[in-house]
Design a protein around this motif. Sequence first.
Motif, PDB file in Angstrom:
ATOM      1  N   SER A   1       1.879  12.114  -7.573  1.00  0.00           N
ATOM      2  CA  SER A   1       2.658  11.271  -6.675  1.00  0.00           C
ATOM      3  C   SER A   1       2.317   9.806  -6.896  1.00  0.00           C
ATOM      4  CB  SER A   1       2.394  11.639  -5.216  1.00  0.00           C
ATOM      5  OG  SER A   1       3.067  10.741  -4.356  1.00  0.00           O
ATOM      6  N   ILE A   2       3.301   9.055  -7.379  1.00  0.00           N
ATOM      7  CA  ILE A   2       3.121   7.616  -7.568  1.00  0.00           C
ATOM      8  C   ILE A   2       3.007   6.926  -6.211  1.00  0.00           C
ATOM      9  CG2 ILE A   2       4.217   5.503  -8.413  1.00  0.00           C
ATOM     10  CD1 ILE A   2       5.556   7.209 -10.591  1.00  0.00           C
ATOM     11  N   ARG A   3       3.916   7.280  -5.303  1.00  0.00           N
ATOM     12  CA  ARG A   3       3.968   6.603  -4.001  1.00  0.00           C
ATOM     13  C   ARG A   3       2.686   6.835  -3.206  1.00  0.00           C
ATOM     14  NH1 ARG A   3       8.637   8.368  -2.715  1.00  0.00           N
ATOM     15  NH2 ARG A   3       9.664   6.637  -3.770  1.00  0.00           N
ATOM     16  N   ASP A   4       2.217   8.079  -3.156  1.00  0.00           N
ATOM     17  CA  ASP A   4       0.987   8.367  -2.407  1.00  0.00           C
ATOM     18  C   ASP A   4      -0.214   7.690  -3.050  1.00  0.00           C
ATOM     19  OD1 ASP A   4       2.309   9.887  -0.548  1.00  0.00           O
ATOM     20  OD2 ASP A   4       1.990  11.776  -1.597  1.00  0.00           O
ATOM     21  N   THR A   5      -0.217   7.610  -4.373  1.00  0.00           N
ATOM     22  CA  THR A   5      -1.313   6.931  -5.070  1.00  0.00           C
ATOM     23  C   THR A   5      -1.377   5.468  -4.665  1.00  0.00           C
ATOM     24  OG1 THR A   5      -1.177   8.425  -6.968  1.00  0.00           O
ATOM     25  CG2 THR A   5      -2.252   6.304  -7.329  1.00  0.00           C
ATOM     26  N   HIS A   6      -0.232   4.792  -4.657  1.00  0.00           N
ATOM     27  CA  HIS A   6      -0.196   3.382  -4.274  1.00  0.00           C
ATOM     28  C   HIS A   6      -0.583   3.193  -2.807  1.00  0.00           C
ATOM     29  CE1 HIS A   6       2.791   2.156  -7.722  1.00  0.00           C
ATOM     30  NE2 HIS A   6       1.610   2.560  -8.156  1.00  0.00           N
ATOM     31  N   ASP A   7      -0.234   4.175  -1.967  1.00  0.00           N
ATOM     32  CA  ASP A   7      -0.526   4.062  -0.537  1.00  0.00           C
ATOM     33  C   ASP A   7      -1.994   4.307  -0.205  1.00  0.00           C
ATOM     34  OD1 ASP A   7       2.081   3.460   0.023  1.00  0.00           O
ATOM     35  OD2 ASP A   7       2.635   5.465   0.706  1.00  0.00           O
ATOM     36  N   THR A   8      -2.675   5.069  -1.046  1.00  0.00           N
ATOM     37  CA  THR A   8      -4.051   5.463  -0.716  1.00  0.00           C
ATOM     38  C   THR A   8      -5.108   4.889  -1.657  1.00  0.00           C
ATOM     39  OG1 THR A   8      -3.861   7.491  -2.058  1.00  0.00           O
ATOM     40  CG2 THR A   8      -3.238   7.638   0.274  1.00  0.00           C
ATOM     41  N   ALA A   9      -4.695   4.235  -2.739  1.00  0.00           N
ATOM     42  CA  ALA A   9      -5.670   3.696  -3.694  1.00  0.00           C
ATOM     43  C   ALA A   9      -6.597   2.696  -2.993  1.00  0.00           C
ATOM     44  CB  ALA A   9      -4.964   3.028  -4.865  1.00  0.00           C
ATOM     45  N   PRO A  10      -7.905   2.872  -3.102  1.00  0.00           N
ATOM     46  CA  PRO A  10      -8.838   1.995  -2.386  1.00  0.00           C
ATOM     47  C   PRO A  10      -8.849   0.553  -2.872  1.00  0.00           C
ATOM     48  CG  PRO A  10     -10.019   3.441  -3.912  1.00  0.00           C
ATOM     49  CD  PRO A  10      -8.604   3.905  -3.898  1.00  0.00           C
ATOM     50  N   VAL A  11      -8.278   0.279  -4.037  1.00  0.00           N
ATOM     51  CA  VAL A  11      -8.318  -1.086  -4.580  1.00  0.00           C
ATOM     52  C   VAL A  11      -7.341  -2.011  -3.869  1.00  0.00           C
ATOM     53  CG1 VAL A  11      -9.077  -0.309  -6.854  1.00  0.00           C
ATOM     54  CG2 VAL A  11      -6.631  -0.546  -6.387  1.00  0.00           C
ATOM     55  N   PHE A  12      -6.335  -1.447  -3.210  1.00  0.00           N
ATOM     56  CA  PHE A  12      -5.322  -2.278  -2.568  1.00  0.00           C
ATOM     57  C   PHE A  12      -5.686  -2.540  -1.109  1.00  0.00           C
ATOM     58  CE2 PHE A  12      -2.553  -0.049  -5.804  1.00  0.00           C
ATOM     59  CZ  PHE A  12      -2.502  -1.140  -6.661  1.00  0.00           C
ATOM     60  N   LYS A  13      -5.710  -3.801  -0.739  1.00  0.00           N
ATOM     61  CA  LYS A  13      -6.018  -4.197   0.632  1.00  0.00           C
ATOM     62  C   LYS A  13      -4.721  -4.397   1.401  1.00  0.00           C
ATOM     63  CE  LYS A  13     -10.133  -4.362  -1.075  1.00  0.00           C
ATOM     64  NZ  LYS A  13     -10.994  -3.166  -0.963  1.00  0.00           N
ATOM     65  N   ASP A  14      -4.698  -3.944   2.656  1.00  0.00           N
ATOM     66  CA  ASP A  14      -3.490  -4.072   3.482  1.00  0.00           C
ATOM     67  C   ASP A  14      -2.271  -3.553   2.721  1.00  0.00           C
ATOM     68  OD1 ASP A  14      -4.945  -5.369   5.564  1.00  0.00           O
ATOM     69  OD2 ASP A  14      -4.802  -7.254   4.450  1.00  0.00           O
ATOM     70  N   VAL A  15      -2.286  -2.269   2.452  1.00  0.00           N
ATOM     71  CA  VAL A  15      -1.304  -1.667   1.535  1.00  0.00           C
ATOM     72  C   VAL A  15       0.137  -1.834   1.993  1.00  0.00           C
ATOM     73  CG1 VAL A  15      -2.899   0.025   0.581  1.00  0.00           C
ATOM     74  CG2 VAL A  15      -1.612   0.585   2.652  1.00  0.00           C
ATOM     75  N   ASP A  16       0.384  -1.999   3.293  1.00  0.00           N
ATOM     76  CA  ASP A  16       1.755  -2.106   3.786  1.00  0.00           C
ATOM     77  C   ASP A  16       2.300  -3.528   3.741  1.00  0.00           C
ATOM     78  OD1 ASP A  16       1.842   0.628   4.368  1.00  0.00           O
ATOM     79  OD2 ASP A  16       0.942   0.319   6.345  1.00  0.00           O
ATOM     80  N   VAL A  17       1.470  -4.493   3.361  1.00  0.00           N
ATOM     81  CA  VAL A  17       1.853  -5.892   3.351  1.00  0.00           C
ATOM     82  C   VAL A  17       2.392  -6.280   1.972  1.00  0.00           C
ATOM     83  CG1 VAL A  17       1.056  -8.275   3.624  1.00  0.00           C
ATOM     84  CG2 VAL A  17       0.167  -6.469   5.116  1.00  0.00           C
TER      85      VAL A  17
END
Length: 277
Positions: free
Chosen positions: A160-176
């Motif tokens: 899942s590309i979308r779930d990976t982007h949503d849960t990857a720890p490297v991204f801060k404030d993932v919804d922004v």
Amino acid sequence: QGIRARETLQKGLEKAIQEKLQNTQGKDYADALDILIESGKEHGKELTMQELKDGTLELIFAAYATTASASTSLIMQLLKHPRVLEKLREELRSKGILHNGCICEGSLRLDNIGGLQYLDCVIKEVLRLFTPISGGYRTVLQTFELDGFQIPKGWSVMYSIRDTHDTAPVFKDVDVFDPDRFGQGRSEDKDGRFHYLPFGGGVRTCLGKHLAKLFLKALAIELASSSRFELATRTFPRITLVPVVHPVDGLKVKFFGLDSNQNEILTGTDAMLGATV
């Protein structure tokens, strides 16, 4: 349901292909299907009807639908974030691409576009938050274990590309929506191989990824330089994820051409320039 839907699509495609094969006279252009048909002949092997149907379906989904999805998401985010749009314009001015409200002649070269770092960040962030497709399928080549579960050789699995982007720890404030996360000071996509994968990964990564990114960059430059655009509805539309990310009832936007002084063009084509699309 998916298999039945595919069969319905292929029946329609076969009819269109048959008509194409029977009507080859009087055309002064070649569309994608023409090129697909001719590609087999160039190598001494005409493609079968099934190969033509599969190739056409792939073009529609992997080339047209995904690019249209990402383009729509780009326009929507520029509408929602005017500061991002202005920062993009500032970069175009600083690089000598945008001057007095016009794109400088001869400035849109690959090397110039490739040097636009903030533009690259904007496109990356659009593809992080709004990856057109949700994931991809693979066949397990060797039995392995994941989180205590054994995955046997030969199984079909989906990443899942979308779930990976949503849960990857490297991204801060993932919804922004924050293009600066990809800037030199942060480079959140650099920590790890598979935290950011809008085009998939491995040997079967998307073949058209560089062309797709170039198309999106050219669109962003055009939007930032030669037009003013605004939402034509009171609120932004709801987004659905299937079969690709897209607004449920479309994204209705009004575009207005600008002259060199950044004033709206008031000509006989004003009705067209102000049309809702």
